[in-house]
Design a protein around this motif. Structure first.
Motif, PDB file in Angstrom:
ATOM      1  N   ALA A   1       0.949  -1.166   0.037  1.00  0.00           N
ATOM      2  CA  ALA A   1       0.084   0.018   0.135  1.00  0.00           C
ATOM      3  C   ALA A   1       1.055   1.287   0.032  1.00  0.00           C
ATOM      4  O   ALA A   1       2.012   1.190   0.534  1.00  0.00           O
ATOM      5  N   ALA A   2       0.612   2.265  -0.738  1.00  0.00           N
ATOM      6  CA  ALA A   2       1.258   3.489  -0.744  1.00  0.00           C
ATOM      7  C   ALA A   2       1.293   4.255   0.705  1.00  0.00           C
ATOM      8  O   ALA A   2       0.550   4.159   1.368  1.00  0.00           O
ATOM      9  N   PRO A   3       2.545   4.327   1.209  1.00  0.00           N
ATOM     10  CA  PRO A   3       2.938   4.824   2.321  1.00  0.00           C
ATOM     11  C   PRO A   3       2.552   6.308   2.462  1.00  0.00           C
ATOM     12  O   PRO A   3       2.530   7.001   1.505  1.00  0.00           O
ATOM     13  N   THR A   4       2.092   6.888   3.631  1.00  0.00           N
ATOM     14  CA  THR A   4       2.062   8.278   3.801  1.00  0.00           C
ATOM     15  C   THR A   4       3.442   8.935   3.490  1.00  0.00           C
ATOM     16  O   THR A   4       4.414   8.215   3.567  1.00  0.00           O
ATOM     17  N   ILE A   5       3.510  10.243   3.409  1.00  0.00           N
ATOM     18  CA  ILE A   5       4.885  10.911   3.488  1.00  0.00           C
ATOM     19  C   ILE A   5       5.665  10.392   4.574  1.00  0.00           C
ATOM     20  O   ILE A   5       6.859  10.263   4.350  1.00  0.00           O
ATOM     21  N   ASP A   6       5.059  10.839   5.798  1.00  0.00           N
ATOM     22  CA  ASP A   6       5.904  10.681   7.264  1.00  0.00           C
ATOM     23  C   ASP A   6       6.385   9.130   7.327  1.00  0.00           C
ATOM     24  O   ASP A   6       7.288   9.033   7.719  1.00  0.00           O
ATOM     25  N   ALA A   7       5.453   8.221   6.795  1.00  0.00           N
ATOM     26  CA  ALA A   7       5.725   6.616   6.712  1.00  0.00           C
ATOM     27  C   ALA A   7       6.880   6.353   5.880  1.00  0.00           C
ATOM     28  O   ALA A   7       8.055   5.603   6.355  1.00  0.00           O
ATOM     29  N   LEU A   8       6.933   6.916   4.699  1.00  0.00           N
ATOM     30  CA  LEU A   8       7.924   6.997   3.616  1.00  0.00           C
ATOM     31  C   LEU A   8       9.405   7.418   4.328  1.00  0.00           C
ATOM     32  O   LEU A   8      10.497   6.676   4.313  1.00  0.00           O
ATOM     33  N   LEU A   9       9.469   8.619   4.869  1.00  0.00           N
ATOM     34  CA  LEU A   9      10.416   9.166   5.618  1.00  0.00           C
ATOM     35  C   LEU A   9      11.117   8.215   6.676  1.00  0.00           C
ATOM     36  O   LEU A   9      12.414   8.170   6.947  1.00  0.00           O
ATOM     37  N   ALA A  10      10.156   7.889   7.489  1.00  0.00           N
ATOM     38  CA  ALA A  10      10.718   7.036   8.674  1.00  0.00           C
ATOM     39  C   ALA A  10      11.341   5.606   8.336  1.00  0.00           C
ATOM     40  O   ALA A  10      11.912   5.047   8.810  1.00  0.00           O
ATOM     41  N   LEU A  11      10.891   5.145   7.014  1.00  0.00           N
ATOM     42  CA  LEU A  11      11.618   4.081   6.349  1.00  0.00           C
ATOM     43  C   LEU A  11      12.870   4.218   5.970  1.00  0.00           C
ATOM     44  O   LEU A  11      13.729   3.314   5.636  1.00  0.00           O
ATOM     45  N   MET A  12      13.387   5.365   5.758  1.00  0.00           N
ATOM     46  CA  MET A  12      14.707   5.831   5.170  1.00  0.00           C
ATOM     47  C   MET A  12      15.782   5.412   6.419  1.00  0.00           C
ATOM     48  O   MET A  12      15.426   5.620   7.805  1.00  0.00           O
ATOM     49  N   PRO A  13      17.053   5.230   5.980  1.00  0.00           N
ATOM     50  CA  PRO A  13      18.021   4.758   7.183  1.00  0.00           C
ATOM     51  C   PRO A  13      18.640   5.958   7.482  1.00  0.00           C
ATOM     52  O   PRO A  13      18.303   7.260   7.115  1.00  0.00           O
ATOM     53  N   ALA A  14      19.072   6.280   8.734  1.00  0.00           N
ATOM     54  CA  ALA A  14      19.730   7.184   9.260  1.00  0.00           C
ATOM     55  C   ALA A  14      21.122   7.536   8.787  1.00  0.00           C
ATOM     56  O   ALA A  14      21.478   6.568   8.393  1.00  0.00           O
ATOM     57  N   LEU A  15      21.550   8.906   8.993  1.00  0.00           N
ATOM     58  CA  LEU A  15      23.049   9.217   8.496  1.00  0.00           C
ATOM     59  C   LEU A  15      23.555   9.256   9.818  1.00  0.00           C
ATOM     60  O   LEU A  15      23.291  10.153  10.546  1.00  0.00           O
ATOM     61  N   THR A  16      24.970   8.512   9.689  1.00  0.00           N
ATOM     62  CA  THR A  16      25.460   8.946  10.800  1.00  0.00           C
ATOM     63  C   THR A  16      27.033   9.845  10.384  1.00  0.00           C
ATOM     64  O   THR A  16      27.450   9.271   9.505  1.00  0.00           O
ATOM     65  N   TRP A  17      26.955  10.962  10.537  1.00  0.00           N
ATOM     66  CA  TRP A  17      28.005  11.875  10.247  1.00  0.00           C
ATOM     67  C   TRP A  17      29.492  11.175  10.661  1.00  0.00           C
ATOM     68  O   TRP A  17      29.462  10.967  11.917  1.00  0.00           O
ATOM     69  N   PRO A  18      30.463  11.241  10.245  1.00  0.00           N
ATOM     70  CA  PRO A  18      31.714  10.948  10.481  1.00  0.00           C
ATOM     71  C   PRO A  18      32.392  12.082  11.248  1.00  0.00           C
ATOM     72  O   PRO A  18      31.807  13.228  11.049  1.00  0.00           O
TER      73      PRO A  18
END
Length: 131
Positions: A106-123
């Motif tokens: 099912a098409a995710p909401t915008i918030d759900a899509l963003l929550a599925l994205m990996p986190a960025l750990t800055w070096p």
């Protein structure tokens, strides 16, 4: 059957209506149907997320951050991490859209899509300067 333009209904005194709610012609209050976000809306949300992440390190936007990945210097490592993260997010978003368009998800909401994205750990930023 649609009501005449001049017909009205009376909302019950104890009814609570807030953003995201709709009132039916019969006066019932319910959650409004959510429209499926467009590809353009998903793209805009992802791009806004990338820009916000780049702003964390005082870059103007995703472009000024990612472009430094190709240049040796004190900002290269964080720019490479950022560019890899952004590409990973894009690849995941494309996979999700394939599943949505194929009817497997099912098409995710915008918030759900963003929550599925990996986190960025800055070096850790290595800044070389005068001692």
């Amino acid at each position: 059957l649609s009501p005449a333009v001049n017909e009205a209904f009376v909302l019950p005194v104890d009814a609570t209506v807030s953003v995201g709610m709709e009132v039916g012609i019969d006066g019932t209050v319910r959650q409004a149907a959510q429209a499926t976000p467009t590809v353009e809306a998903y793209t805009a949300a992802l791009e806004a997320m990338y820009d916000a992440k780049a702003h964390e390190r005082r870059y103007d936007n995703r472009y000024t951050c990612a472009v430094r990945a190709g240049y040796a210097g004190p900002f290269q490592a964080e720019a490479q991490a950022f560019a890899l993260w952004m590409d990973t997010c894009n690849a995941q978003a494309y996979q999700l859209m394939e599943q949505v368009q194929g009817g497997k998800l099912a098409a995710p909401t915008i918030d759900a899509l963003l929550a599925l994205m990996p986190a960025l750990t800055w070096p850790k930023l290595l800044v070389v300067g005068p001692t």
